[in-house]
Scaffold this active site. Structure first.
Site, PDB file in Angstrom:
ATOM      1  N   ASP A  29       0.847  -1.194   0.000  1.00 38.98           N
ATOM      2  CA  ASP A  29       0.000   0.000   0.000  1.00 38.98           C
ATOM      3  C   ASP A  29       0.884   1.245   0.000  1.00 38.98           C
ATOM      4  OD1 ASP A  29      -3.223   0.506   0.916  1.00 38.98           O
ATOM      5  OD2 ASP A  29      -1.838   2.200   1.069  1.00 38.98           O
ATOM      6  N   HIS A  96     -10.591  -5.008  -3.465  1.00 41.50           N
ATOM      7  CA  HIS A  96      -9.273  -5.252  -2.878  1.00 41.50           C
ATOM      8  C   HIS A  96      -9.419  -5.650  -1.417  1.00 41.50           C
ATOM      9  CE1 HIS A  96     -10.264  -0.976  -2.417  1.00 41.50           C
ATOM     10  NE2 HIS A  96      -9.629  -1.036  -1.252  1.00 41.50           N
TER      11      HIS A  96
HETATM   12  P1  AMP Z   1      -9.711   1.622   0.358  1.00 39.03           P
HETATM   13  O1  AMP Z   1      -9.661   2.933   1.081  1.00 39.03           O
HETATM   14  O2  AMP Z   1     -10.121   0.467   1.189  1.00 39.03           O
HETATM   15  O3  AMP Z   1     -10.477   1.728  -0.957  1.00 39.03           O
HETATM   16  O4  AMP Z   1      -8.199   1.299   0.005  1.00 39.03           O
HETATM   17  C1  AMP Z   1      -7.531   1.819  -1.092  1.00 39.03           C
HETATM   18  C2  AMP Z   1      -6.083   1.716  -0.759  1.00 39.03           C
HETATM   19  O5  AMP Z   1      -5.325   1.868  -1.952  1.00 39.03           O
HETATM   20  C3  AMP Z   1      -5.589   2.807   0.215  1.00 39.03           C
HETATM   21  O6  AMP Z   1      -5.046   2.175   1.379  1.00 39.03           O
HETATM   22  C4  AMP Z   1      -4.536   3.547  -0.584  1.00 39.03           C
HETATM   23  O7  AMP Z   1      -3.437   3.957   0.193  1.00 39.03           O
HETATM   24  C5  AMP Z   1      -4.132   2.509  -1.620  1.00 39.03           C
HETATM   25  N1  AMP Z   1      -3.582   3.049  -2.850  1.00 39.03           N
HETATM   26  C6  AMP Z   1      -4.095   4.039  -3.611  1.00 39.03           C
HETATM   27  N2  AMP Z   1      -3.316   4.262  -4.688  1.00 39.03           N
HETATM   28  C7  AMP Z   1      -2.280   3.372  -4.594  1.00 39.03           C
HETATM   29  C8  AMP Z   1      -1.126   3.099  -5.400  1.00 39.03           C
HETATM   30  N3  AMP Z   1      -0.882   3.782  -6.533  1.00 39.03           N
HETATM   31  N4  AMP Z   1      -0.294   2.130  -4.992  1.00 39.03           N
HETATM   32  C9  AMP Z   1      -0.529   1.448  -3.860  1.00 39.03           C
HETATM   33  N5  AMP Z   1      -1.597   1.639  -3.068  1.00 39.03           N
HETATM   34  C10 AMP Z   1      -2.451   2.600  -3.423  1.00 39.03           C
END
Ligand code: AMP
Ligand code: ZN
Length: 110
Positions: A29, A96
């Protein structure tokens, strides 16, 4: 489709890959909430868990989570989180599962 996680699958957006197989990609993440914070996604786009209609992919996701937990020093414990919908805290509309580990995780969650 303008989806961050589809772009990670295609390689258009870089990520630190932790695990990959035919159906699943797992990567660190970008904004870790614990010392270990890994995001596990199906390579195929589903907006959320309610849209997932392929049990092979569901099996592959959970097999990969077990594989990752075995290999990434999570013997003290870990948590799997699947935020769903706006009140569920979902910000990326591609299914996810978060794996969080490496510290005491509080309950109830915020
Ligand atoms: P959610 O809030 O459950 O939808 O989780 C989305 C997650 O994706 C968050 O923890 C973000 O930090 C993560 N995220 C968003 N963009 C990226 C990226 N480019 N690479 C890795 N993680 C990401
Ligand atoms: Zn997507």
């Amino acid at each position: 489709m303008d989806c961050i996680f589809c772009k990670i699958v295609s390689g258009e957006i870089p990520s630190k890959v932790i695990y990959e197989d035919e159906h699943v990609l797992a990567f660190n993440d970008i904004d870790p909430q614990a010392p270990i914070h890994i995001v596990v996604i199906p390579k195929k786009h589903f907006a959320n868990i309610l849209e997932l209609n392929d049990s092979n992919i569901l099996n592959a996701i959970f097999d990969s989570i077990k594989n990752i937990a075995d290999k990434q020093n999570m013997e003290k414990g870990f948590r799997i989180v699947c935020n769903t919908g706006s009140e569920g805290g979902q910000t990326v509309e591609h299914l996810h599962f978060h794996i969080l580990s490496g510290r005491n995780l509080h309950w109830p969650p915020g």
